[in-house]
Design an enzyme around this catalytic site. Structure first.
Site, mmCIF file in Angstrom:
data_model
loop_
_atom_site.group_PDB
_atom_site.id
_atom_site.type_symbol
_atom_site.label_atom_id
_atom_site.label_comp_id
_atom_site.label_asym_id
_atom_site.label_seq_id
_atom_site.Cartn_x
_atom_site.Cartn_y
_atom_site.Cartn_z
ATOM 1 N N ASP A 26 0.869 -1.185 0.000
ATOM 2 C CA ASP A 26 0.000 0.000 0.000
ATOM 3 C C ASP A 26 0.899 1.226 0.000
ATOM 4 O O ASP A 26 1.500 1.573 1.015
ATOM 5 C CB ASP A 26 -0.895 -0.028 1.248
ATOM 6 C CG ASP A 26 -1.669 1.275 1.431
ATOM 7 O OD1 ASP A 26 -1.842 2.011 0.437
ATOM 8 O OD2 ASP A 26 -2.093 1.551 2.575
ATOM 9 N N VAL A 86 3.749 0.770 2.666
ATOM 10 C CA VAL A 86 3.650 -0.305 3.647
ATOM 11 C C VAL A 86 3.586 -1.648 2.928
ATOM 12 O O VAL A 86 2.847 -1.802 1.950
ATOM 13 C CB VAL A 86 2.404 -0.102 4.542
ATOM 14 C CG1 VAL A 86 2.381 -1.117 5.665
ATOM 15 C CG2 VAL A 86 2.383 1.306 5.109
ATOM 16 N N GLY A 142 -9.077 6.799 -5.989
ATOM 17 C CA GLY A 142 -7.793 6.324 -5.484
ATOM 18 C C GLY A 142 -7.846 4.811 -5.257
ATOM 19 O O GLY A 142 -8.850 4.308 -4.748
ATOM 20 N N PRO A 143 -6.787 4.094 -5.627
ATOM 21 C CA PRO A 143 -6.787 2.640 -5.436
ATOM 22 C C PRO A 143 -6.893 2.244 -3.963
ATOM 23 O O PRO A 143 -7.438 1.183 -3.643
ATOM 24 C CB PRO A 143 -5.442 2.205 -6.028
ATOM 25 C CG PRO A 143 -4.618 3.436 -6.131
ATOM 26 C CD PRO A 143 -5.566 4.579 -6.284
ATOM 27 N N ASP A 144 -6.404 3.121 -3.068
ATOM 28 C CA ASP A 144 -6.548 2.857 -1.634
ATOM 29 C C ASP A 144 -8.021 2.826 -1.246
ATOM 30 O O ASP A 144 -8.459 2.015 -0.423
ATOM 31 C CB ASP A 144 -5.781 3.915 -0.800
ATOM 32 C CG ASP A 144 -6.146 5.352 -1.170
ATOM 33 O OD1 ASP A 144 -6.583 5.598 -2.323
ATOM 34 O OD2 ASP A 144 -5.989 6.239 -0.311
ATOM 35 N N ARG A 145 -8.812 3.680 -1.890
ATOM 36 C CA ARG A 145 -10.238 3.749 -1.580
ATOM 37 C C ARG A 145 -10.955 2.512 -2.126
ATOM 38 O O ARG A 145 -11.890 2.000 -1.520
ATOM 39 C CB ARG A 145 -10.831 5.026 -2.178
ATOM 40 C CG ARG A 145 -9.992 6.248 -1.838
ATOM 41 C CD ARG A 145 -10.543 7.508 -2.439
ATOM 42 N NE ARG A 145 -11.570 8.064 -1.581
ATOM 43 C CZ ARG A 145 -12.258 9.162 -1.879
ATOM 44 N NH1 ARG A 145 -12.061 9.784 -3.012
ATOM 45 N NH2 ARG A 145 -13.161 9.611 -1.033
ATOM 46 N N ASP A 174 -10.278 7.091 6.533
ATOM 47 C CA ASP A 174 -8.889 6.647 6.388
ATOM 48 C C ASP A 174 -7.938 7.831 6.599
ATOM 49 O O ASP A 174 -7.909 8.776 5.802
ATOM 50 C CB ASP A 174 -8.705 6.035 4.990
ATOM 51 C CG ASP A 174 -7.346 5.352 4.829
ATOM 52 O OD1 ASP A 174 -6.423 5.636 5.616
ATOM 53 O OD2 ASP A 174 -7.205 4.534 3.895
HETATM 54 C C1 LIG Z 1 -7.067 11.162 -1.775
HETATM 55 C C2 LIG Z 1 -5.749 10.412 -1.874
HETATM 56 C C3 LIG Z 1 -4.665 11.394 -2.255
HETATM 57 C C4 LIG Z 1 -5.421 9.807 -0.514
HETATM 58 O O1 LIG Z 1 -4.184 9.158 -0.571
HETATM 59 P P1 LIG Z 1 -3.156 9.000 0.652
HETATM 60 O O2 LIG Z 1 -3.569 9.928 1.716
HETATM 61 O O3 LIG Z 1 -3.298 7.574 1.109
HETATM 62 O O4 LIG Z 1 -1.825 9.209 0.076
HETATM 63 C C5 LIG Z 1 -5.880 9.236 -2.887
HETATM 64 O O5 LIG Z 1 -6.940 8.420 -2.543
HETATM 65 C C6 LIG Z 1 -6.017 9.722 -4.308
HETATM 66 O O6 LIG Z 1 -5.065 10.127 -4.915
HETATM 67 N N1 LIG Z 1 -7.257 9.672 -4.877
HETATM 68 C C7 LIG Z 1 -7.563 10.042 -6.233
HETATM 69 C C8 LIG Z 1 -8.795 10.865 -6.352
HETATM 70 C C9 LIG Z 1 -10.054 10.214 -5.817
HETATM 71 O O7 LIG Z 1 -10.001 9.272 -5.030
HETATM 72 O O8 LIG Z 1 -11.158 10.662 -6.205
HETATM 73 K K LIG Z 2 -3.460 5.325 2.663
#
Ligand SMILES: CC(C)(COP(=O)(O)O)[C@@H](O)C(=O)NCCC(=O)O
Ligand SMILES: [K+]
Ligand SMILES: Nc1ncnc2c1ncn2[C@@H]1O[C@H](COP(=O)(O)OP(=O)(O)O)[C@@H](O)[C@H]1O
Length: 258
Positions: free
Chosen positions: A6, A13, A107-110, A129
């Site tokens: 991640d 991580v 975002g791929p994390d989302r 998050d």
């Molecule tokens: C909002 C974020 C920058 C958060 O990332 P992080 O805080 O984990 O680095 C990331 O989810 C992102 O780049 N999103 C793209 C745009 C979106 O989710 O609509």
């Molecule tokens: K994150």
């Protein structure tokens, strides 16, 4: 073994899985200049310290920093002899596709959080998050990521205050006993801690009102535990939610390939 990575805007991580459980998690600062060889020396050294002889065969990556993916791919190719699954790329399928406006790339994390939250809680969830940004990810009853909120992260706000105001020092975030600070550091801590507490309360309330059905609120990311001390902000805290979601996505792709 499976390695889930991640990569956020601040930290990257790595979690190593043995079946259903995470064996170890390692964290390094995000730096797009770090090479595949550097990652490998670092990872293999840490594995030796823990006496882990890992046979990594599969890797799944979420990266909010597109530039780091190239070197992570080289790491997988050169040292793990595999092609990683990269969340957000067309070849990486999602158990439930997101429902957002045409052309938007969440975002791929989302997306990972949504997959993890759906598997564990079955939908109607808000994931809060705490990363570089503080994200609210809304997961519908069918498990789709349907949008949310992006707010500046806690550390980013502290840093901005320090950068922008000549007389304000950098302070570490903590929960102040009192709201009314009697020194500069206590005033800043109060502003950030109670300010974010208000932000989290207010935004989750408004999300719930707009969504119109009961929702579970899950906190994740390093600072979730700190904000849990503010009161009833979260129903649960799950530090491994993003990693778990990556695993869910990996398992899904494996299943459909067979
Ligand atoms: C909002 C974020 C920058 C958060 O990332 P992080 O805080 O984990 O680095 C990331 O989810 C992102 O780049 N999103 C793209 C745009 C979106 O989710 O609509
Ligand atoms: K994150
Ligand atoms: N357990 C923790 N305690 C205090 N600060 C933390 C903790 N975990 C993360 N942070 C801070 O929160 C910020 C963002 O965290 P992180 O989850 O690594 O972000 P990202 O996923 O965007 O890289 C960093 O500045 C980090 O120092």
């Amino acid at each position: 073994m499976l390695l889930t990575i991640d990569c956020g805007n601040t930290n990257t991580v790595f979690s190593l899985w043995d079946g259903e459980t995470i064996v170890q998690t390692w964290r390094t600062s995000t730096d797009h200049r770090r090479t595949a060889d550097q990652y490998y020396v670092w990872l293999s050294t840490l594995m030796q310290v823990r006496k882990i002889s890992a046979d990594v065969r599969n890797v799944v990556i979420s990266s909010t920093v597109p530039r780091v993916v190239f070197n992570l791919r080289v790491l997988c190719d050169r040292y793990f002899d595999c092609r990683p699954l990269v969340v957000g790329k067309p070849e990486c399928r999602l158990p439930v596709p997101p429902r957002v406006e045409e052309g938007v790339r969440p975002g791929p994390d989302r997306l990972a959080n949504a997959a993890g939250a759906f598997q564990r809680h079955g939908g109607d969830v808000v994931v809060v998050d705490f990363g570089t940004a503080t994200n609210f990810d809304v997961v519908a009853s069918d498990g789709a990521y349907v949008g949310g909120v992006i707010a500046p992260g806690v550390n980013l706000s502290l840093e901005a205050l320090h950068q922008g105001a000549a007389a304000l020092p950098h302070v570490d975030i903590s929960r102040p006993e009192r709201v009314i600070g009697t020194n500069t550091v206590a005033c800043i801590q109060s502003g950030v801690f109670w300010g974010y507490t208000g932000l989290i309360e207010g935004i989750t309330q408004r999300i719930k009102a707009e969504y119109g059905r009961p929702m579970k609120v899950i906190g994740t990311g390093g600072l979730a535990a700190l904000f849990a001390q503010a009161g009833d902000l979260f129903d649960e805290i799950e530090d491994d939610l993003t990693m778990y979601g990556l695993r869910v996505i990996h398992d899904y792709n494996l299943a459909i390939a067979q």
